[in-house]
Motif scaffolding. Structure first.
Motif, mmCIF file in Angstrom:
data_model
loop_
_atom_site.group_PDB
_atom_site.id
_atom_site.type_symbol
_atom_site.label_atom_id
_atom_site.label_comp_id
_atom_site.label_asym_id
_atom_site.label_seq_id
_atom_site.Cartn_x
_atom_site.Cartn_y
_atom_site.Cartn_z
ATOM 1 N N MET A 56 71.801 41.771 102.973
ATOM 2 C CA MET A 56 70.100 41.889 101.717
ATOM 3 C C MET A 56 69.328 42.166 103.320
ATOM 4 O O MET A 56 68.395 41.821 103.137
ATOM 5 N N ARG A 57 69.763 42.854 103.949
ATOM 6 C CA ARG A 57 69.547 42.988 105.676
ATOM 7 C C ARG A 57 68.013 44.202 104.960
ATOM 8 O O ARG A 57 66.712 43.742 105.467
ATOM 9 N N LYS A 58 68.103 45.332 103.615
ATOM 10 C CA LYS A 58 66.962 45.674 104.157
ATOM 11 C C LYS A 58 65.521 45.177 102.887
ATOM 12 O O LYS A 58 64.662 44.726 103.399
ATOM 13 N N VAL A 59 65.693 44.122 102.035
ATOM 14 C CA VAL A 59 65.302 43.544 101.232
ATOM 15 C C VAL A 59 64.194 42.383 102.256
ATOM 16 O O VAL A 59 63.774 41.758 101.948
ATOM 17 N N ALA A 60 65.303 41.930 103.646
ATOM 18 C CA ALA A 60 65.006 40.962 104.198
ATOM 19 C C ALA A 60 64.126 41.694 105.489
ATOM 20 O O ALA A 60 62.793 40.981 105.473
ATOM 21 N N ALA A 61 64.327 42.692 105.826
ATOM 22 C CA ALA A 61 63.174 42.688 105.797
ATOM 23 C C ALA A 61 61.946 43.578 105.711
ATOM 24 O O ALA A 61 60.766 44.066 106.521
ATOM 25 N N ALA A 62 61.908 43.978 104.480
ATOM 26 C CA ALA A 62 60.974 44.136 103.115
ATOM 27 C C ALA A 62 59.954 43.394 102.671
ATOM 28 O O ALA A 62 58.598 42.643 103.442
ATOM 29 N N MET A 63 60.955 41.339 103.102
ATOM 30 C CA MET A 63 59.928 40.305 103.210
ATOM 31 C C MET A 63 59.307 40.295 104.662
ATOM 32 O O MET A 63 58.176 39.428 104.729
ATOM 33 N N GLU A 64 60.334 40.512 105.752
ATOM 34 C CA GLU A 64 59.411 40.257 106.878
ATOM 35 C C GLU A 64 58.096 41.091 106.640
ATOM 36 O O GLU A 64 56.906 40.729 107.725
ATOM 37 N N LYS A 65 58.003 42.291 106.801
ATOM 38 C CA LYS A 65 56.825 43.045 106.492
ATOM 39 C C LYS A 65 56.018 42.904 105.713
ATOM 40 O O LYS A 65 54.632 42.559 106.082
ATOM 41 N N ILE A 125 63.259 34.590 107.801
ATOM 42 C CA ILE A 125 62.306 34.275 107.633
ATOM 43 C C ILE A 125 61.903 32.801 107.182
ATOM 44 O O ILE A 125 62.264 32.087 106.409
ATOM 45 N N PRO A 126 60.731 32.348 107.159
ATOM 46 C CA PRO A 126 60.329 30.898 107.332
ATOM 47 C C PRO A 126 60.508 30.805 105.552
ATOM 48 O O PRO A 126 60.371 31.061 105.021
ATOM 49 N N PRO A 127 61.775 29.117 106.331
ATOM 50 C CA PRO A 127 61.845 28.571 104.738
ATOM 51 C C PRO A 127 60.401 28.338 103.862
ATOM 52 O O PRO A 127 60.314 27.999 102.440
#
Length: 743
Positions: free
Chosen positions: A644-653, A699-701
């Motif tokens: 999930m790292r790349k998806v999580a990085a996109a969400m963080e951006k 990612i904030p809940p």
């Protein structure tokens, strides 16, 4: 030497020398004194000599003056002539230069004028040519449009005629069938009445005969007993104990909690004591059901079974005769067809979840109805192109938002309330009337085909079961799971407190490290009315906002998608769904930041999004199919969490650009196991992924909302165990739950 000799030597000789150098006239003039002196003879030689000398000097001075004057005059004349010649030459050269300059200027002006005239002529020719081409193009377009309009009208007329003929034929056939059916039914009823009468007569005769036999047997038994009593003394003999009947409820249903037999391959009978989690696994912790924030259900120790939902009829089978090549072609360009778009895999289900709902209830008939409606939308030109951004998607609602919206949002944050010590328990309505539409998009509703007139069946919401902090609600022939996100939202919180507000509302404030606050306003059912993030400097980021439309009770479950026409997907499937396993190098930031694929009619509540596949279909989705849940499990290993790292990085951006974004995480199961247990399991899977995104990737809940759907939205149409159906999906739902203008 005589005086005459001396005089000649001193005077005459020089004069003679001068006379040689001057013209004869001058020589004559010089010699005259001597001649006079010779002639005079009366004067002395000295006087004559002095006189001649004086005359000679005067004459020499005169001549010298004349020569000097003549030289000066000559020099002046020559200088004047030279000056005049120079001036004339300068004037001539200046005149020539001026004439050359004038000629050059005239030549250049003529050339410029000629070039301008040529350029003007060229532009005029080009404009005329362009005008002629534009006129020809417009004429061609008008002719083409006229031909297309004529063809369309002819096609419509032909189609209308065919439909009218088909309708009339169908009506005639239906009338004939109805008449035939009525006649057959009448004959059957008459036959049935005759059979019933015959059966009744036979039964009556049998009953009378049986009664007579029983009466005769009773009389014989009575006579025998009287005879026996008369012969033997009376004794108090034991009677056999009566068999205790099994407790029943309702129409022969067993009491909830009683032991029940198993059916099939280890599957419990519905309502049995041991519920299942789906995919064959038992539910842990069902001995103490709870609700809300872990509060026990009053007066219960076993899972609440309440009233069982209606038995769902088997879904009509969908028969898709299209080849794999045809499915791939449609998936590449869905806008070119009005048919249902399916995943181009073996037994692939519909791409849109709203289409899956319709397929599950109406089968091929529902597909045909949706296709007709989409054709009508296309003919009415109501099929607008996909929005270019979130603002364009919400263009229709921007004018409807109240002008004092910022003040209302601020008022919810600062409204005075009553502080409470514990988290409130939300109301779970048990008798709220709701719309029970199992099939969305105005197609087939409860086996009744409709187009614009929607048939709504009103039923009751029932608590079917409680599992931990989840409630399973029954609505007609469907069940839904309702969880409580608040424990997950309090992750890493420094402080959490609650305020009771007027009209049954509750305000929750979570204080996080760094001094920022998450403020959420709920109604009494737990629906989110507003959620905001306020940083330590007082800057407020709106995350979720749904204007209150009334102060009365609101249904717990309602699908507002039935108000909308069937959706037409107009972008390639690969741009609508991303499978992480198939496309690991995709730019997930660019994908998740894309706007909805169709316009948004209004700002919806989070619960409306949860309960409407039609609304969720408006936004793209990422399928985390790299997380392969084992059967019956919601656990995610750390090795799979890394996928999930790349998806999580996109969400963080995305959140770095706008901390008010909201992502929706859906949990799904395959079709093995019971509906109830699969609902609970899928909800746990969504919650597991949300917790991983927070605890591992930061990612904030509060930016994550979760919901489980069990086996309702299969990716592959099969009742067997299927890994692709055990998945979690992520969507960015911000444009559905928040006004864009408040970013």
């Amino acid at each position: 030497m005589s005086i005459r000799s001396k005089l000649f030597a001193t005077v005459a000789l020089p004069v003679l020398s001068v006379s040689v150098a001057v013209p004869p006239a001058v020589a004559d003039s010089l010699m005259k004194p001597f001649e006079v002196a010779q002639e005079g003879g009366g004067q002395s030689d000295e006087e004559l000599l002095l006189q001649k000398q004086r005359q000679a000097e005067e004459e020499a001075a005169r001549q010298a003056a004349e020569q000097q004057r003549a030289a000066e005059e000559e020099a002046a004349r020559q200088a004047a002539e030279q000056q005049r010649a120079a001036e004339e030459e300068a004037a001539r050269q200046a005149a020539e230069q001026q004439r050359a300059a004038e000629e050059e200027a005239a030549r250049q002006a003529a050339e410029q004028q000629k070039a301008a005239e040529e350029e003007a002529a060229r532009q005029a020719a080009e404009q005329q040519k362009a005008a002629e081409e534009e006129a020809a193009r417009q004429a061609a377009e008008q002719q083409k449009a006229a031909e297309e309009e004529a063809a369309r009208q002819a096609a419509e007329q032909q189609k209308a005629a065919e439909e009218d003929a088909a309708r009339k034929a169908a009506e005639e056939q239906k009338a004939a069938e109805e008449q035939k059916a009525a006649e057959e039914q009448k004959a059957a009823e008459e036959q049935k009445a005759a059979d019933e009468q015959k059966t009744a007569d036979e039964q009556k005769a049998a009953e009378e005969q049986k009664a007579a036999e029983e009466q005769k047997a009773a009389e014989e038994q009575k006579a025998a007993e009287e005879q026996k009593a008369a012969e033997e003394p009376k004794a108090g003999g034991e009677t056999a104990p009566a068999v205790e009947p099994q407790p029943q409820t309702g129409e022969g249903q067993p009491v909830p909690g009683a032991e029940q037999p198993q059916t099939g391959e280890g599957q419990p009978v519905p309502g049995a004591e041991q519920p299942q989690t789906g995919e064959g696994q038992p539910v842990p912790g069902t001995e103490q059901p709870q609700t809300g924030e872990g509060q026990p259900v009053p007066g219960t120790e076993q899972p609440v079974t309440a009233e069982q939902p209606q038995v769902q009829q088997p879904a009509p089978e969908v028969v898709d005769t299209r080849t794999e090549e045809e499915k791939v072609k449609i998936a590449d360009d869905p806008a070119a067809t009005d048919e249902t778009v399916v995943l181009p895999v073996e037994n692939g289900a519909a791409v849109l979840d709203s289409d899956k709902d319709a397929d599950n209830a109406g089968g091929n008939q529902a597909r045909e109805e949706r296709q007709k409606l989409r054709e009508e939308l296309r003919a009415k030109e109501e099929d607008a192109p996909p929005p270019a951004d979130d603002a364009a998607a919400q263009a229709a609602i921007a004018a409807e938002m109240p002008a004092d919206l910022p003040q209302k949002i601020e008022a919810n944050l600062n409204e005075k309330g009553t502080r409470v010590d514990e988290a409130p328990v939300f109301v779970v309505p048990e008798t709220t009337n709701i719309v029970n539409n199992t099939v969305i998009n105005n197609t087939v509703i409860n086996n009744n085909t409709t187009v614009n007139n929607i048939t709504n069946n009103i039923t009751e919401v029932k608590i079917v079961e409680q599992v931990d902090n989840r409630v399973i609600l029954g609505v007609g022939d469907q069940i839904f799971v309702r969880g409580d996100d608040r424990p997950r939202l309090r992750y890493d919180a420094e402080e959490t407190y609650y305020d009771q507000l007027p009209r049954g509302r509750t305000r929750e404030t979570i204080v996080r490290p760094g001094g920022y606050r998450i403020v959420t306003v709920y109604n009494r059912y737990g629906d989110i009315l507003q959620r905001s993030r306020v940083d330590r400097d007082g800057n407020e980021y709106l995350m979720i906002y749904a204007p209150e439309r009334d102060e009365g009770p609101r249904p717990a479950i309602i699908d507002v998608g039935y108000e909308l026409p069937p959706m037409r997907l107009r972008i390639p499937v690969r741009d609508y769904i991303v499978d992480v396993s198939d496309d690991p190098d995709r730019d997930y930031y660019e994908f998740l930041a894309e706007p909805p694929v169709e316009r948004v009619e209004r700002v919806y509540t989070m619960d409306e999004v949860r309960h409407s596949a039609r609304l969720r279909d408006k936004v793209r989705r990422v399928d985390l199919d790299t997380i392969t849940f084992p059967t019956g499990s919601a656990e995610v290993s750390m090795s799979q969490a890394k996928t999930m790292r790349k998806v999580a990085a996109a969400m963080e951006k995305i959140l770095a650009k706008d901390p008010g974004e909201t992502f929706f995480i859906e949990g799904h199961t395959d079709a093995v196991g019971s509906d109830r247990s699969n609902l609970v399991l899928s909800d746990k899977r969504a919650e597991s992924v949300a917790s991983l995104l927070t605890e591992v990737y930061g990612i904030p809940p509060e930016n994550l909302a979760t919901q489980g759907y069990g086996e309702r939205f299969l990716k592959v149409r099969t009742q067997d165990a299927e890994q692709q159906n055990r998945r979690v999906t992520i969507r960015r739902v911000t444009p559905l739950v928040r006004p864009v203008a408040q970013r």
